[in-house]
Scaffold this active site. Structure first.
Site, PDB file in Angstrom:
ATOM      1  N   ASP A 106      -1.613 -21.262   2.741  1.00  0.00           N
ATOM      2  CA  ASP A 106      -2.407 -20.746   1.687  1.00  0.00           C
ATOM      3  C   ASP A 106      -3.113 -21.975   0.689  1.00  0.00           C
ATOM      4  OD1 ASP A 106      -2.081 -17.775   1.610  1.00  0.00           O
ATOM      5  OD2 ASP A 106      -0.158 -18.240   2.048  1.00  0.00           O
ATOM      6  N   ARG A 114      -0.140 -25.442  -1.433  1.00  0.00           N
ATOM      7  CA  ARG A 114       0.959 -25.934  -0.700  1.00  0.00           C
ATOM      8  C   ARG A 114       0.562 -27.514  -0.322  1.00  0.00           C
ATOM      9  NH1 ARG A 114       2.544 -21.578  -2.372  1.00  0.00           N
ATOM     10  NH2 ARG A 114       2.089 -19.555  -1.089  1.00  0.00           N
ATOM     11  N   ARG A 175      -6.460 -16.190  -9.664  1.00  0.00           N
ATOM     12  CA  ARG A 175      -6.978 -16.415  -8.237  1.00  0.00           C
ATOM     13  C   ARG A 175      -8.393 -15.961  -8.059  1.00  0.00           C
ATOM     14  NH1 ARG A 175      -1.710 -14.230  -5.179  1.00  0.00           N
ATOM     15  NH2 ARG A 175      -2.847 -14.949  -3.447  1.00  0.00           N
ATOM     16  N   LYS A 205      -9.192 -12.290   1.629  1.00  0.00           N
ATOM     17  CA  LYS A 205      -8.038 -11.144   1.264  1.00  0.00           C
ATOM     18  C   LYS A 205      -8.235 -10.815  -0.168  1.00  0.00           C
ATOM     19  CE  LYS A 205      -5.418 -15.546  -0.322  1.00  0.00           C
ATOM     20  NZ  LYS A 205      -4.005 -16.316   0.029  1.00  0.00           N
ATOM     21  N   HIS A 206      -7.428  -9.853  -0.477  1.00  0.00           N
ATOM     22  CA  HIS A 206      -6.558  -9.019   0.146  1.00  0.00           C
ATOM     23  C   HIS A 206      -7.318  -7.592   0.291  1.00  0.00           C
ATOM     24  CE1 HIS A 206      -4.446 -12.064  -2.197  1.00  0.00           C
ATOM     25  NE2 HIS A 206      -3.621 -12.139  -1.314  1.00  0.00           N
ATOM     26  N   HIS A 218       4.741  -8.694  -3.903  1.00  0.00           N
ATOM     27  CA  HIS A 218       5.886  -9.637  -3.961  1.00  0.00           C
ATOM     28  C   HIS A 218       7.296  -8.919  -4.070  1.00  0.00           C
ATOM     29  CE1 HIS A 218       2.857 -12.616  -3.721  1.00  0.00           C
ATOM     30  NE2 HIS A 218       3.371 -13.134  -2.623  1.00  0.00           N
ATOM     31  N   ASP A 290      -0.499  -9.192   5.062  1.00  0.00           N
ATOM     32  CA  ASP A 290       0.075 -10.140   4.201  1.00  0.00           C
ATOM     33  C   ASP A 290       1.491 -10.037   4.637  1.00  0.00           C
ATOM     34  OD1 ASP A 290       0.550 -11.523   2.035  1.00  0.00           O
ATOM     35  OD2 ASP A 290      -0.125 -10.176   0.675  1.00  0.00           O
TER      36      ASP A 290
END
Length: 386
Positions: A106, A114, A175, A205-206, A218, A290
């Protein structure tokens, strides 16, 4: 892999720019014909790992179960050479197998990055939305491709095509490229093509849209009380555009849409994945879930049972970031479902063929990267954003 008298089809070396979107189907067909059921099932998983170094569990998933790919998350990020070593060891473990790995991450920019802390990171997507500059969005996608190739990645879970329509949204927010659906579509497609033109698989996504949630998936399952007509007016606009412009992979979110399916969340829903995405919107590419270990799923299901349901609903790739028991449990659950007649081997072949075509199209190869040219990456970043 079972032995065959035919010469095994080899995945040729990746070129920097994709010359043609059309894979050599005969190679994929021959390869599929020679695969065991266990190998096919392994290809359906993209797996995460614990820690920052290559370990025994990941080694078994790659060497014994022949998983389709791996993902690195924040918990796996160390210093640049450490990430490179982890990815190189993963490739080395798979080097004697004919089917290369998806090496995924990601890397959106902003708060979803990351990269090691020592490296410069892109601003969040809303920055590019404010500029409205499609050329900049394309060049950003191209930069991301160069950045990720430097580490050895070949797949990126970006761009986000969610429309920022709910200011209370705790998980999307900056985002998203914009609160305007058409701006998200225009800028998102530019960014997607910047990556794909330069040899990195873009996962948009998503689906069907996470922008109007007020719950973080999450942690628990969001619910969106919109009709299909309402979704078509906002959330689905960027995704339909992505499909029309030949998106390779779409990630399906864990969201409840009671007006579309009052039983299953989108990631487990045949009505949404097969009925809406595949049949109505005409998406023929790869569908990935996901992460199946998110609270939206594990609060109500075990990971293996949710993964089987998602596959029955029409998913191709099952993203399972952890832990090892869930990953092996899912492989066993899929094998059991085939043996019990719940899933046909033809249905397995359908998804594996899509996965193999995608790997062939991008000419993936488990080639190690000797060294990361950090100075070059920083220079490219500065050229992009000044």
């Amino acid at each position: 892999m079972q032995q065959s008298e035919k010469e095994p089809p080899a995945f040729s070396e990746r070129s920097q720019v994709i010359e043609s979107p059309v894979p050599t189907f005969s190679r994929v067909d021959e390869l599929l014909e020679d695969m065991t059921l266990a190998e096919k099932v392994g290809q359906l998983l993209v797996v995460g790992m614990e820690g920052k170094t290559y370990g025994d569990e990941l080694d078994r998933l790659i060497r014994q179960h022949h998983v389709g790919g791996i993902i690195l998350l924040g918990k796996n990020v160390s210093y640049p050479a450490g990430i490179l070593k982890l990815l190189n060891e993963s490739k080395k473990a798979n080097a004697d197998y004919e089917i290369p790995l998806f090496i995924s991450v990601d890397e959106e920019g902003g708060r979803v990055s990351r990269l090691p802390s020592s490296m410069k990171k892109l601003p969040a997507a809303e920055y590019f939305g404010r500029t409205g500059d499609e050329a900049l969005a394309y060049e950003t996608g191209a930069y991301l491709a160069e950045l990720l190739h430097a580490f050895g990645y070949n797949m990126n879970y970006a761009p986000v095509l969610d429309v920022h329509s709910n200011p209370k949204n705790p998980v999307i927010g900056d985002r998203s490229l914009s609160s305007d659906s058409h701006a998200v579509a225009d800028l998102g497609m530019a960014m997607m093509k910047g990556m794909t033109d330069n040899g990195v698989i873009s996962v948009v996504k998503h689906f069907p849209g996470h922008g109007d949630t007020h719950v973080d998936s999450h942690l628990s399952l969001p619910v969106i009380e919109k009709t299909l007509d309402e979704l078509y007016k906002t959330e689905l606009i960027p995704f339909q555009r992505a499909i029309d412009e030949q998106a390779d992979v779409i990630m399906v979110a864990h969201i409840m849409f009671p007006e579309l399916d009052n039983r299953y969340p989108s990631s487990l829903s045949q009505k949404i994945i097969t009925g809406l995405l595949r049949d109505e919107m005409q998406f023929g590419g790869v569908v990935i879930t996901d992460d199946m270990t998110m609270g939206a799923i594990v609060n109500d299901y075990t990971v293996p049972e949710a993964a089987v349901q998602s596959f029955l609903a029409g998913s191709d790739l099952l993203l399972i970031a952890g832990d090892y028991e869930n990953q092996v449990g899912t492989i066993n659950a899929l094998m059991t479902a085939v043996q019990a007649g719940k899933i046909s081997e033809d249905r397995i072949d359908e998804s594996v063929k899509r996965i193999l075509k995608l790997k062939e199209r991008y000419k993936l190869k488990d080639a190690p990267i000797e060294e990361i040219e950090l100075d070059l990456i920083e220079r490219k970043f500065n050229e992009l954003l000044g």
